[in-house]
Design an enzyme around this catalytic site. Sequence first.
Site, PDB file in Angstrom:
ATOM      1  N   GLY A 167      70.441  92.351  16.777  1.00  0.00           N
ATOM      2  CA  GLY A 167      71.552  93.304  16.879  1.00  0.00           C
ATOM      3  C   GLY A 167      72.818  92.788  16.228  1.00  0.00           C
ATOM      4  O   GLY A 167      72.773  91.866  15.407  1.00  0.00           O
ATOM      5  N   HIS A 207      71.826  92.950   7.374  1.00  0.00           N
ATOM      6  CA  HIS A 207      70.635  93.530   8.018  1.00  0.00           C
ATOM      7  C   HIS A 207      70.232  94.816   7.304  1.00  0.00           C
ATOM      8  O   HIS A 207      69.044  95.089   7.105  1.00  0.00           O
ATOM      9  CB  HIS A 207      70.918  93.874   9.486  1.00  0.00           C
ATOM     10  CG  HIS A 207      71.220  92.687  10.348  1.00  0.00           C
ATOM     11  ND1 HIS A 207      72.482  92.406  10.792  1.00  0.00           N
ATOM     12  CD2 HIS A 207      70.411  91.719  10.846  1.00  0.00           C
ATOM     13  CE1 HIS A 207      72.452  91.316  11.535  1.00  0.00           C
ATOM     14  NE2 HIS A 207      71.213  90.875  11.588  1.00  0.00           N
ATOM     15  N   ARG A 220      77.090  86.766   4.218  1.00  0.00           N
ATOM     16  CA  ARG A 220      77.319  87.720   5.307  1.00  0.00           C
ATOM     17  C   ARG A 220      76.680  87.234   6.603  1.00  0.00           C
ATOM     18  O   ARG A 220      75.552  86.748   6.601  1.00  0.00           O
ATOM     19  CB  ARG A 220      76.664  89.070   4.974  1.00  0.00           C
ATOM     20  CG  ARG A 220      77.398  89.931   4.015  1.00  0.00           C
ATOM     21  CD  ARG A 220      78.417  90.820   4.694  1.00  0.00           C
ATOM     22  NE  ARG A 220      79.442  91.185   3.717  1.00  0.00           N
ATOM     23  CZ  ARG A 220      79.385  92.274   2.948  1.00  0.00           C
ATOM     24  NH1 ARG A 220      78.408  93.131   3.078  1.00  0.00           N
ATOM     25  NH2 ARG A 220      80.322  92.512   2.065  1.00  0.00           N
ATOM     26  N   SER A 221      77.401  87.409   7.688  1.00  0.00           N
ATOM     27  CA  SER A 221      76.903  87.010   9.003  1.00  0.00           C
ATOM     28  C   SER A 221      77.703  87.762  10.058  1.00  0.00           C
ATOM     29  O   SER A 221      78.889  88.059   9.834  1.00  0.00           O
ATOM     30  CB  SER A 221      77.121  85.506   9.178  1.00  0.00           C
ATOM     31  OG  SER A 221      77.084  85.154  10.530  1.00  0.00           O
TER      32      SER A 221
END
Length: 278
Positions: free
Chosen positions: A31, A37, A185-186
């Site tokens: 999530g 993602h 990205r994180s």
Amino acid sequence: MKFTSSSQELKSLLKSEQDKGKSIGFVPTMGALHSGHLSLIKQAQKECDIVVCSIFVNPTQFNEKSDLEKYPRTIEADKNLIKNYCDYLFAPETAEEVYGDKIELIEFDFGGLENELEGEFRPGHFQGMANVVSLLLKIVTPDKAFFGLKDYQQYKIVCRLVEIIKLKTEIVGCTIIREENGLARSSRNELLSEKGREVASVISYTLNYIKKYHAHFSITEIQEKAKAMIQGILEVEYLEIRDAETLKNITSWENNNGVFVSFAGMIDGVRLIDNIRF
Ligand code: PAF
């Protein structure tokens, strides 16, 4: 996008898709979804007829209970982000839904892959991750499963896992998605200050520097130089130059299965990881 928190329901929905000859692509997540993602989900969409995403904050891969509790849970925003790209979202509400009544972990033999790099700092993390991935793969039975290469060690371990448990699922490693300034990205980037986010670009700058100039230096020399480039801006936890297959130390730029440079460090109290291969 159809939402379910029941593994039984998901299994029967996917069985009817598979009976119609549809191929299944699977993107497991915890999530707090972001564009990284989404790029995995879009890749799954390109390669498969049906896309399944899971959101499950897996308790067995956290070393600290407080980390597990702090982990962001943003299910409504997550649904909104992926609803146009994903066919099924599986978000179990309890650990029992995935693990059954009792959490019993299998100790997989990854030949030591799990103890290198991140494994040294997060003991047990990869066994916990592998256990949940194995259970999720058995629920979803996908043709392909998609993993980000930012977590390269995780990707390598999952590739080994499917061999060990003899699943036919193909594991697809997807390119690291980066901010404009190069920062990988994180979900954790959201926790950085504006300044932190800007100066953390030194990580990808340094990794690219190593790739470009490695031949002019010995491994130790460039490793020290690279650490010095980052230290002071971030607190370097490690910057390691390893074999891209075994993740073990290398002693020369030749005679290896590709070079893997792995970084972990802290800024603004946030732990960031990144890597490059060549
Ligand atoms: O990379 C992650 O988000 C997790 O480790 C995974 C693969 C979903 C397993 O919990």
